[in-house]
Design a protein around this motif. Structure first.
Motif, PDB file in Angstrom:
ATOM      1  N   TYR A  56      13.656   1.199   1.124  1.00  0.00           N
ATOM      2  CA  TYR A  56      14.949   0.887   0.492  1.00  0.00           C
ATOM      3  C   TYR A  56      16.100   1.322   1.406  1.00  0.00           C
ATOM      4  O   TYR A  56      17.011   0.550   1.684  1.00  0.00           O
ATOM      5  CB  TYR A  56      15.025   1.575  -0.872  1.00  0.00           C
ATOM      6  N   GLY A  57      16.039   2.556   1.890  1.00  0.00           N
ATOM      7  CA  GLY A  57      17.083   3.070   2.780  1.00  0.00           C
ATOM      8  C   GLY A  57      17.185   2.265   4.068  1.00  0.00           C
ATOM      9  O   GLY A  57      18.278   1.922   4.514  1.00  0.00           O
ATOM     10  N   GLU A  58      16.046   1.930   4.650  1.00  0.00           N
ATOM     11  CA  GLU A  58      16.042   1.139   5.889  1.00  0.00           C
ATOM     12  C   GLU A  58      16.638  -0.245   5.663  1.00  0.00           C
ATOM     13  O   GLU A  58      17.419  -0.729   6.484  1.00  0.00           O
ATOM     14  CB  GLU A  58      14.611   0.992   6.414  1.00  0.00           C
ATOM     15  N   LEU A  59      16.266  -0.885   4.552  1.00  0.00           N
ATOM     16  CA  LEU A  59      16.753  -2.237   4.274  1.00  0.00           C
ATOM     17  C   LEU A  59      18.248  -2.243   3.965  1.00  0.00           C
ATOM     18  O   LEU A  59      18.936  -3.214   4.269  1.00  0.00           O
ATOM     19  CB  LEU A  59      15.940  -2.872   3.146  1.00  0.00           C
ATOM     20  N   LEU A  60      18.759  -1.161   3.382  1.00  0.00           N
ATOM     21  CA  LEU A  60      20.207  -1.075   3.149  1.00  0.00           C
ATOM     22  C   LEU A  60      20.956  -1.011   4.472  1.00  0.00           C
ATOM     23  O   LEU A  60      21.996  -1.642   4.638  1.00  0.00           O
ATOM     24  CB  LEU A  60      20.553   0.150   2.298  1.00  0.00           C
ATOM     25  N   VAL A  61      20.402  -0.258   5.429  1.00  0.00           N
ATOM     26  CA  VAL A  61      21.034  -0.120   6.745  1.00  0.00           C
ATOM     27  C   VAL A  61      20.936  -1.430   7.530  1.00  0.00           C
ATOM     28  O   VAL A  61      21.892  -1.862   8.161  1.00  0.00           O
ATOM     29  CB  VAL A  61      20.390   1.044   7.543  1.00  0.00           C
ATOM     30  N   GLU A  62      19.769  -2.083   7.459  1.00  0.00           N
ATOM     31  CA  GLU A  62      19.560  -3.340   8.195  1.00  0.00           C
ATOM     32  C   GLU A  62      20.384  -4.489   7.633  1.00  0.00           C
ATOM     33  O   GLU A  62      20.616  -5.474   8.305  1.00  0.00           O
ATOM     34  CB  GLU A  62      18.073  -3.718   8.164  1.00  0.00           C
ATOM     35  N   GLU A  63      20.792  -4.364   6.381  1.00  0.00           N
ATOM     36  CA  GLU A  63      21.598  -5.376   5.705  1.00  0.00           C
ATOM     37  C   GLU A  63      20.929  -6.751   5.696  1.00  0.00           C
ATOM     38  O   GLU A  63      21.565  -7.780   5.918  1.00  0.00           O
ATOM     39  CB  GLU A  63      23.003  -5.455   6.309  1.00  0.00           C
ATOM     40  N   ASP A  64      19.611  -6.777   5.456  1.00  0.00           N
ATOM     41  CA  ASP A  64      18.915  -8.055   5.289  1.00  0.00           C
ATOM     42  C   ASP A  64      19.537  -8.800   4.112  1.00  0.00           C
ATOM     43  O   ASP A  64      19.924  -8.188   3.120  1.00  0.00           O
ATOM     44  CB  ASP A  64      17.423  -7.828   5.000  1.00  0.00           C
ATOM     45  N   GLU A  65      19.637 -10.119   4.228  1.00  0.00           N
ATOM     46  CA  GLU A  65      20.253 -10.900   3.147  1.00  0.00           C
ATOM     47  C   GLU A  65      19.282 -11.156   2.007  1.00  0.00           C
ATOM     48  O   GLU A  65      19.704 -11.347   0.876  1.00  0.00           O
ATOM     49  CB  GLU A  65      20.798 -12.217   3.689  1.00  0.00           C
ATOM     50  N   LYS A  66      17.983 -11.206   2.301  1.00  0.00           N
ATOM     51  CA  LYS A  66      16.999 -11.489   1.251  1.00  0.00           C
ATOM     52  C   LYS A  66      15.831 -10.523   1.358  1.00  0.00           C
ATOM     53  O   LYS A  66      15.329 -10.251   2.448  1.00  0.00           O
ATOM     54  CB  LYS A  66      16.518 -12.934   1.353  1.00  0.00           C
ATOM     55  N   GLY A 117       0.796  -1.217   0.000  1.00  0.00           N
ATOM     56  CA  GLY A 117       0.000   0.000   0.000  1.00  0.00           C
ATOM     57  C   GLY A 117       0.832   1.271   0.000  1.00  0.00           C
ATOM     58  O   GLY A 117       0.398   2.301   0.492  1.00  0.00           O
ATOM     59  N   PHE A 118       2.025   1.226  -0.582  1.00  0.00           N
ATOM     60  CA  PHE A 118       2.947   2.360  -0.537  1.00  0.00           C
ATOM     61  C   PHE A 118       3.004   3.131  -1.852  1.00  0.00           C
ATOM     62  O   PHE A 118       2.556   2.644  -2.886  1.00  0.00           O
ATOM     63  CB  PHE A 118       4.360   1.880  -0.166  1.00  0.00           C
ATOM     64  N   GLN A 119       3.575   4.317  -1.771  1.00  0.00           N
ATOM     65  CA  GLN A 119       3.852   5.165  -2.923  1.00  0.00           C
ATOM     66  C   GLN A 119       5.379   5.260  -3.070  1.00  0.00           C
ATOM     67  O   GLN A 119       6.111   4.666  -2.278  1.00  0.00           O
ATOM     68  CB  GLN A 119       3.260   6.565  -2.713  1.00  0.00           C
ATOM     69  N   LEU A 120       5.856   6.019  -4.029  1.00  0.00           N
ATOM     70  CA  LEU A 120       7.291   6.133  -4.294  1.00  0.00           C
ATOM     71  C   LEU A 120       8.081   6.560  -3.058  1.00  0.00           C
ATOM     72  O   LEU A 120       9.090   5.944  -2.714  1.00  0.00           O
ATOM     73  CB  LEU A 120       7.555   7.113  -5.445  1.00  0.00           C
ATOM     74  N   GLY A 121       7.637   7.597  -2.367  1.00  0.00           N
ATOM     75  CA  GLY A 121       8.358   8.082  -1.197  1.00  0.00           C
ATOM     76  C   GLY A 121       8.491   7.025  -0.111  1.00  0.00           C
ATOM     77  O   GLY A 121       9.547   6.894   0.523  1.00  0.00           O
ATOM     78  N   ASP A 122       7.428   6.244   0.087  1.00  0.00           N
ATOM     79  CA  ASP A 122       7.475   5.161   1.070  1.00  0.00           C
ATOM     80  C   ASP A 122       8.497   4.108   0.649  1.00  0.00           C
ATOM     81  O   ASP A 122       9.275   3.611   1.468  1.00  0.00           O
ATOM     82  CB  ASP A 122       6.106   4.488   1.214  1.00  0.00           C
TER      83      ASP A 122
END
Length: 131
Positions: A94-104, A84-89
């Motif tokens: 994307y930024g959060e997942l880069l910091v969290e370094e999730d593998e998948k 249910g997100f838009q581009l800004g979300d």
């Protein structure tokens, strides 16, 4: 008014900002693709119920998105459990997942009237960088 072969035709023309038709864009450099905001026009062209999600504008030939099966023209409707997100979300996720370094990262995409799943395996990216 336009005159053709002696006949006069009258047209009404409505202009729009190009961004309103094509959507704003963002490069997901680490994942290997670019996205655009879904616009009302894209919703109509792709027969979508709403403008939630983002449009994949391009995929690098060699990269995580390509190896996971993402294609230009896909519409990303869900990132892991976020929908249910838009581009800004999406940019925020994307930024959060880069910091969290999730593998998948699991993307749920709409393609040609069907829902598909794309797995971005970030562990493979690290292996490629070591070689």
């Amino acid at each position: 008014k336009v005159k053709r072969n002696g006949e006069v035709f009258t047209f009404n023309v409505t202009t729009s900002q190009l961004g309103e038709l094509q959507g704003e864009d963002f490069e997901c450099k680490e994942w290997g693709f670019t996205i655009k905001a879904l616009t009302q026009q894209m919703m109509i062209e792709n027969q979508l119920d709403d403008t939630a999600g983002v449009f994949v504008g391009g995929v690098k030939n060699v990269g995580l998105a390509e190896s996971g099966g993402l294609r230009r023209g896909d519409i990303i409707k869900k990132v892991n459990d976020n929908d249910g997100f838009q581009l800004g979300d999406f940019v925020g996720f994307y930024g959060e997942l880069l910091v969290e370094e999730d593998e998948k990262i699991l993307l749920t995409v709409y393609r040609s009237g069907a829902i598909r799943f794309v797995l971005l395996d970030l562990g493979k990216k690290d292996l490629k960088e070591e070689n």
